[in-house]
Structures are given as C-alpha cells and as structure tokens.
Scaffold this motif. Sequence first.
Motif, PDB file in Angstrom:
ATOM      1  N   VAL A   1     -12.532 -46.355 -21.413  1.00  0.00           N
ATOM      2  CA  VAL A   1     -13.522 -47.421 -21.286  1.00  0.00           C
ATOM      3  C   VAL A   1     -13.449 -48.070 -19.909  1.00  0.00           C
ATOM      4  O   VAL A   1     -14.002 -49.135 -19.682  1.00  0.00           O
ATOM      5  CB  VAL A   1     -13.351 -48.484 -22.397  1.00  0.00           C
TER       6      VAL A   1
ATOM      7  N   PHE B   1     -17.264 -55.057 -31.682  1.00  0.00           N
ATOM      8  CA  PHE B   1     -17.758 -53.703 -31.815  1.00  0.00           C
ATOM      9  C   PHE B   1     -16.721 -52.769 -32.430  1.00  0.00           C
ATOM     10  O   PHE B   1     -16.856 -51.567 -32.359  1.00  0.00           O
ATOM     11  CB  PHE B   1     -18.161 -53.161 -30.438  1.00  0.00           C
TER      12      PHE B   1
ATOM     13  N   PHE C   1     -14.465 -56.517 -26.797  1.00  0.00           N
ATOM     14  CA  PHE C   1     -14.392 -55.432 -27.761  1.00  0.00           C
ATOM     15  C   PHE C   1     -14.440 -55.834 -29.223  1.00  0.00           C
ATOM     16  O   PHE C   1     -14.872 -55.050 -30.050  1.00  0.00           O
ATOM     17  CB  PHE C   1     -13.092 -54.635 -27.545  1.00  0.00           C
TER      18      PHE C   1
ATOM     19  N   TYR D   1     -22.592 -45.410 -24.966  1.00  0.00           N
ATOM     20  CA  TYR D   1     -22.235 -46.777 -25.309  1.00  0.00           C
ATOM     21  C   TYR D   1     -21.533 -46.795 -26.671  1.00  0.00           C
ATOM     22  O   TYR D   1     -22.091 -46.324 -27.662  1.00  0.00           O
ATOM     23  CB  TYR D   1     -23.482 -47.659 -25.380  1.00  0.00           C
ATOM     24  N   ILE D   2     -20.347 -47.348 -26.702  1.00  0.00           N
ATOM     25  CA  ILE D   2     -19.601 -47.487 -27.952  1.00  0.00           C
ATOM     26  C   ILE D   2     -20.183 -48.651 -28.745  1.00  0.00           C
ATOM     27  O   ILE D   2     -20.325 -49.756 -28.226  1.00  0.00           O
ATOM     28  CB  ILE D   2     -18.108 -47.749 -27.675  1.00  0.00           C
TER      29      ILE D   2
ATOM     30  N   PRO E   1     -14.437 -43.206 -30.986  1.00  0.00           N
ATOM     31  CA  PRO E   1     -15.628 -44.036 -30.789  1.00  0.00           C
ATOM     32  C   PRO E   1     -16.796 -43.560 -31.626  1.00  0.00           C
ATOM     33  O   PRO E   1     -17.014 -42.360 -31.792  1.00  0.00           O
ATOM     34  CB  PRO E   1     -15.931 -43.841 -29.293  1.00  0.00           C
TER      35      PRO E   1
ATOM     36  N   VAL F   1     -19.510 -50.494 -23.690  1.00  0.00           N
ATOM     37  CA  VAL F   1     -19.586 -51.090 -25.025  1.00  0.00           C
ATOM     38  C   VAL F   1     -20.898 -51.840 -25.173  1.00  0.00           C
ATOM     39  O   VAL F   1     -21.351 -52.513 -24.252  1.00  0.00           O
ATOM     40  CB  VAL F   1     -18.400 -52.044 -25.262  1.00  0.00           C
TER      41      VAL F   1
ATOM     42  N   PHE G   1     -20.604 -43.815 -31.027  1.00  0.00           N
ATOM     43  CA  PHE G   1     -21.346 -44.152 -29.813  1.00  0.00           C
ATOM     44  C   PHE G   1     -22.771 -43.627 -29.861  1.00  0.00           C
ATOM     45  O   PHE G   1     -23.125 -42.761 -30.659  1.00  0.00           O
ATOM     46  CB  PHE G   1     -20.617 -43.610 -28.586  1.00  0.00           C
TER      47      PHE G   1
END
Length: 222
Positions: A60, A12, A9, A201-202, A191, A138, A193
């Motif tokens: 997630v 991101f 993570f 998708y984040i 998020p 992610v 995204f």
Amino acid sequence: MKSSLRKRFVFFVLLSSVGHGSVHSWNVFGPDQRKPMTSYEYPYRTIGYLDNTRCTGVLVGKSLVLTAAHCVVDLKTKELRRDLAYFRPNYINGKSYQKSWITHIWVGTLDLEKNQPEDWAVLKLADNLGEGFGWMEVKKETEGKMQCGGYSADFAGGKTPTLHDDCKILSESQDILLHNCHTTRGSSGAPIFMMQNDKAYIVALNVGEFRGDSEQIGRAHV
C-alpha cells in the motif's frame, strides 16, 4: 504514526471474525470461482506472502504492507509474533524474485478478542518494493465489481495465490460488510479491491469468514 494509519485504513478493513457465527477454513459459495493468480502484471504483483504466518499481504506504499492483525499477533500472549521475517510479493509456485525484511509493525489492536473490528496491521519493509511492484490505494466503496486475491491453503499448498475476479459487497450494517468473495484459510490479509482507470483500490481486507444457520457469507468491517 499509528493514529494516522488507523484513520486511513480502519474504515476499509474486511472482517469476518466478528458478530455471530463460527469461523471455518473454507468459504466458497456454490461452484468455486477462484482461479490461479499467476500474473506478473499490476495490480496482482502487489499481493504477496508473509513468511511463517500462512497469510497474505498487499503493498500500500513504497515500503508499506497491509495485512490482518491476527497474522502478526500471538493470540495467546497478545504480543507481536517473534517469528515474522520476509514479505514476498508476487509469490508464485513457491518462489518470489524479491523479498524484504519486516522492520516495524503497526497494529489496530493486540487484543483481538475484545477489539475484533481492529483486525488490521501495517508492516514497514526494509526496502522500497513498491517502486518496482507498485501498490494499491484505499477507497471507501461498496458498489461495483470486486476482486479478491490471496494465498488460499487449499490450492497448491498456499504457494500460489488464487483470484476471485467477480465478487461483490452484499450489504453493510453497523460497520460490518457482508460479501461473497471466495476465500479459504491463508487468504487472511488479502485485499478485496476494485479497478478504476487502471488503478487498484482496496475497499476491504479479508480476515476470515462467517457462516450462519442457513447461508455462508463473508463479512467486512468498514
């Protein structure tokens, strides 16, 4: 566990409380592009409200929620908050049809003053809410149309989320992403995204905002 989650993570995580500038509660550039996010469909139902924190989180995994560390850390004591309770996915008009107790927390840091780029946290839930609501994955990406949904305090008292469904990452410099997604206080942990092949998708995690001398932009950590 914390190490593996960090690797997944940390690259991101959206961060707008680092660098220069001041933190404010309102981050809208020109006309407000947010609208009520009242859909019960994927992916919007994966976004939820964290009790007692006035923050946003997003599923997630089957029982994992991603949010900002400053939502779960007491900034004065540099310890985990003791009033954390439930995560409520798809919290609309002050109601969520399901909730789950937070049983464990992994954080990027407990000292946000020294480690602001580590402003992320992963929460373990007692129940596998993701089996019914789904979850976001992610991805490292900075190009294309982005969306940001969270519980902005200036809309419906933070009891219904808002969505900016057409924002973008403006630039990237030294692990900081600059973006123009509209957010306010309460959307920390929301998020940012993108959709690809019906999957969310984040690419970044909202934790605040940045205001320079002549412009207002959001910032992100990558």
